[in-house]
Scaffold this motif. Structure first.
Motif, PDB file in Angstrom:
ATOM      1  N   LEU A  19      33.835  -1.666  -3.980  1.00 18.23           N
ATOM      2  CA  LEU A  19      35.181  -2.098  -3.612  1.00 18.23           C
ATOM      3  C   LEU A  19      36.105  -0.901  -3.428  1.00 18.23           C
ATOM      4  N   ASP A  20      36.063   0.036  -4.361  1.00 19.12           N
ATOM      5  CA  ASP A  20      36.916   1.224  -4.256  1.00 19.12           C
ATOM      6  C   ASP A  20      36.514   2.093  -3.067  1.00 19.12           C
ATOM      7  N   TRP A  21      35.223   2.171  -2.798  1.00 19.59           N
ATOM      8  CA  TRP A  21      34.769   2.946  -1.640  1.00 19.59           C
ATOM      9  C   TRP A  21      35.286   2.319  -0.347  1.00 19.59           C
ATOM     10  N   ASN A  22      35.206   0.996  -0.250  1.00 22.99           N
ATOM     11  CA  ASN A  22      35.710   0.317   0.947  1.00 22.99           C
ATOM     12  C   ASN A  22      37.211   0.514   1.106  1.00 22.99           C
ATOM     13  N   ARG A  23      37.921   0.515   0.003  1.00 22.99           N
ATOM     14  CA  ARG A  23      39.360   0.763   0.076  1.00 22.99           C
ATOM     15  C   ARG A  23      39.640   2.180   0.564  1.00 22.99           C
ATOM     16  N   THR A  24      38.832   3.120   0.107  1.00 16.88           N
ATOM     17  CA  THR A  24      39.048   4.519   0.484  1.00 16.88           C
ATOM     18  C   THR A  24      38.803   4.745   1.968  1.00 16.88           C
ATOM     19  N   ILE A  25      37.712   4.206   2.483  1.00 11.99           N
ATOM     20  CA  ILE A  25      37.372   4.455   3.886  1.00 11.99           C
ATOM     21  C   ILE A  25      38.140   3.547   4.835  1.00 11.99           C
ATOM     22  N   SER A  26      38.869   2.566   4.296  1.00 12.26           N
ATOM     23  CA  SER A  26      39.591   1.641   5.170  1.00 12.26           C
ATOM     24  C   SER A  26      40.740   2.320   5.906  1.00 12.26           C
ATOM     25  N   TYR A  27      41.149   3.506   5.447  1.00 11.46           N
ATOM     26  CA  TYR A  27      42.230   4.215   6.121  1.00 11.46           C
ATOM     27  C   TYR A  27      41.763   4.895   7.406  1.00 11.46           C
ATOM     28  N   GLY A  28      40.458   4.950   7.621  1.00 12.07           N
ATOM     29  CA  GLY A  28      39.947   5.495   8.872  1.00 12.07           C
ATOM     30  C   GLY A  28      39.277   6.846   8.705  1.00 12.07           C
ATOM     31  N   ARG A  29      38.495   7.215   9.713  1.00  9.58           N
ATOM     32  CA  ARG A  29      37.748   8.466   9.658  1.00  9.58           C
ATOM     33  C   ARG A  29      38.660   9.684   9.664  1.00  9.58           C
ATOM     34  N   SER A  30      39.770   9.596  10.388  1.00  8.35           N
ATOM     35  CA  SER A  30      40.678  10.746  10.450  1.00  8.35           C
ATOM     36  C   SER A  30      41.262  11.053   9.078  1.00  8.35           C
ATOM     37  N   TYR A  31      41.574  10.001   8.318  1.00  5.46           N
ATOM     38  CA  TYR A  31      42.097  10.195   6.961  1.00  5.46           C
ATOM     39  C   TYR A  31      41.063  10.893   6.084  1.00  5.46           C
ATOM     40  N   ILE A  32      39.811  10.436   6.169  1.00  3.90           N
ATOM     41  CA  ILE A  32      38.750  11.040   5.367  1.00  3.90           C
ATOM     42  C   ILE A  32      38.541  12.497   5.775  1.00  3.90           C
ATOM     43  N   ALA A  33      38.556  12.755   7.087  1.00  2.00           N
ATOM     44  CA  ALA A  33      38.351  14.123   7.574  1.00  2.00           C
ATOM     45  C   ALA A  33      39.458  15.052   7.081  1.00  2.00           C
ATOM     46  N   ILE A  34      40.700  14.593   7.192  1.00  2.00           N
ATOM     47  CA  ILE A  34      41.825  15.412   6.734  1.00  2.00           C
ATOM     48  C   ILE A  34      41.762  15.609   5.228  1.00  2.00           C
ATOM     49  N   PHE A  35      41.398  14.546   4.527  1.00  6.37           N
ATOM     50  CA  PHE A  35      41.357  14.595   3.067  1.00  6.37           C
ATOM     51  C   PHE A  35      40.378  15.660   2.574  1.00  6.37           C
ATOM     52  N   PHE A  36      39.227  15.747   3.250  1.00  8.04           N
ATOM     53  CA  PHE A  36      38.210  16.697   2.810  1.00  8.04           C
ATOM     54  C   PHE A  36      38.353  18.068   3.463  1.00  8.04           C
ATOM     55  N   ALA A  37      39.181  18.181   4.488  1.00  7.96           N
ATOM     56  CA  ALA A  37      39.285  19.449   5.211  1.00  7.96           C
ATOM     57  C   ALA A  37      40.480  20.291   4.783  1.00  7.96           C
ATOM     58  N   TYR A  38      41.477  19.661   4.147  1.00  4.28           N
ATOM     59  CA  TYR A  38      42.701  20.431   3.924  1.00  4.28           C
ATOM     60  C   TYR A  38      42.526  21.518   2.865  1.00  4.28           C
ATOM     61  N   VAL A  39      41.710  21.287   1.841  1.00  2.40           N
ATOM     62  CA  VAL A  39      41.514  22.323   0.817  1.00  2.40           C
ATOM     63  C   VAL A  39      40.739  23.519   1.377  1.00  2.40           C
ATOM     64  N   PRO A  40      39.576  23.316   2.027  1.00  2.00           N
ATOM     65  CA  PRO A  40      38.901  24.479   2.626  1.00  2.00           C
ATOM     66  C   PRO A  40      39.762  25.184   3.673  1.00  2.00           C
ATOM     67  N   GLY A  41      40.462  24.402   4.490  1.00  2.00           N
ATOM     68  CA  GLY A  41      41.302  25.011   5.519  1.00  2.00           C
ATOM     69  C   GLY A  41      42.422  25.839   4.931  1.00  2.00           C
ATOM     70  N   PHE A  42      43.067  25.308   3.907  1.00  2.00           N
ATOM     71  CA  PHE A  42      44.191  26.017   3.292  1.00  2.00           C
ATOM     72  C   PHE A  42      43.723  27.280   2.577  1.00  2.00           C
ATOM     73  N   THR A  43      42.612  27.188   1.848  1.00  2.00           N
ATOM     74  CA  THR A  43      42.125  28.364   1.121  1.00  2.00           C
ATOM     75  C   THR A  43      41.647  29.453   2.084  1.00  2.00           C
ATOM     76  N   CYS A  44      40.992  29.059   3.157  1.00  2.00           N
ATOM     77  CA  CYS A  44      40.556  30.058   4.143  1.00  2.00           C
ATOM     78  C   CYS A  44      41.754  30.705   4.830  1.00  2.00           C
ATOM     79  N   LEU A  45      42.805  29.921   5.065  1.00  2.00           N
ATOM     80  CA  LEU A  45      44.020  30.479   5.654  1.00  2.00           C
ATOM     81  C   LEU A  45      44.661  31.486   4.703  1.00  2.00           C
ATOM     82  N   MET A  46      44.692  31.154   3.417  1.00  2.00           N
ATOM     83  CA  MET A  46      45.225  32.096   2.430  1.00  2.00           C
ATOM     84  C   MET A  46      44.399  33.375   2.396  1.00  2.00           C
ATOM     85  N   ALA A  47      43.074  33.216   2.456  1.00  2.00           N
ATOM     86  CA  ALA A  47      42.200  34.391   2.429  1.00  2.00           C
ATOM     87  C   ALA A  47      42.423  35.272   3.651  1.00  2.00           C
TER      88      ALA A  47
END
Length: 238
Positions: A19-47
């Protein structure tokens, strides 16, 4: 009889995780992509902009902790939006299983956050030409997971007791009180800052012991939090 009861309980917990997984992915693929990409992107930008590896590591852990903590709050917000009727049929058997399933889902997410932080710091180290040791990456990942587990354990009773917005207000107020207390102690007691520095040095010298202690604290916090959450949630007539 016990075998059947255990199987039913496990099925109920798995339903809550689903149920929680379905709730999480219900926001769409773009939300999931941004959610998992912002930390690596931000840290690499800082580096790439000349930050030190320590600051990058701190930003990665802090970013992952805040993001995955918000995921916990989002799950509770979603429950109050009346947008989950399409998931009828996978509701858990009782509230105890629902709470345990929610904790299990969050712990799985915390493990993902740890891997994300380790990968982000490793990538940042490559950009900065400061290769990160595997043991250091594991330490960063473990610290991320343990920190998130503790934060979720602290936050969970608030979310079961209040609405997500009121819970957020209570959490922010509590953090403000803690930060204010620490700042006040640092100014009022010079020995306090020295004690904190000594504690930090001791932790850096004995990381394995520190992580083991942190793990014990997390386990106790989870047990305590689940009992409080069940008491609060069980008293609600919904």
């Amino acid at each position: 009889m016990n075998t059947t009861a255990n199987a039913d309980a496990m099925t109920a917990i798995l339903r809550q995780i689903s149920l929680d997984w379905n709730r999480t992915i219900s926001y769409g693929r773009s939300y999931i992509a941004i959610f998992f990409a912002y930390v690596p992107g931000f840290t690499c930008l800082m580096a790439a902009t000349g930050s030190t590896l320590d600051s990058v590591a701190g930003a990665a852990i802090g970013g992952a902790a805040s993001g995955f903590l918000m995921l916990n709050i989002t799950l509770f917000s979603y429950e109050q939006m009346n947008n989950h009727h399409w998931m009828n049929g996978i509701v858990p058997i009782n509230r105890n299983h629902q709470i345990l399933g929610r904790f299990a889902f969050l712990i799985a997410c915390d493990l993902v956050a740890g891997l994300e932080v380790a990968a982000s710091i490793a990538c940042a180290g490559t950009i900065m030409h400061e290769p990160v040791k595997v043991t250091d990456a594991i330490d960063f990942a473990a610290m991320t997971v343990l920190t998130l587990v503790l934060l979720n354990a602290i936050v969970q009773p608030f979310l079961y007791r209040f609405s997500p917005y009121r819970a957020m207000a209570a959490i922010i107020l509590s953090i403000g009180v803690i930060v204010g207390t620490v700042i006040g102690l640092r100014k009022a007691l010079p020995e306090f800052e020295k004690t904190v520095e000594q504690l930090a040095e001791a932790i850096s010298r004995h990381q394995a012991i520190a992580l083991a202690t942190f793990l014990i604290i997390d386990v106790l916090a989870l047990v305590f939090s689940s009992k409080i959450s069940l008491h609060i949630y069980g008293s609600k007539d919904i």
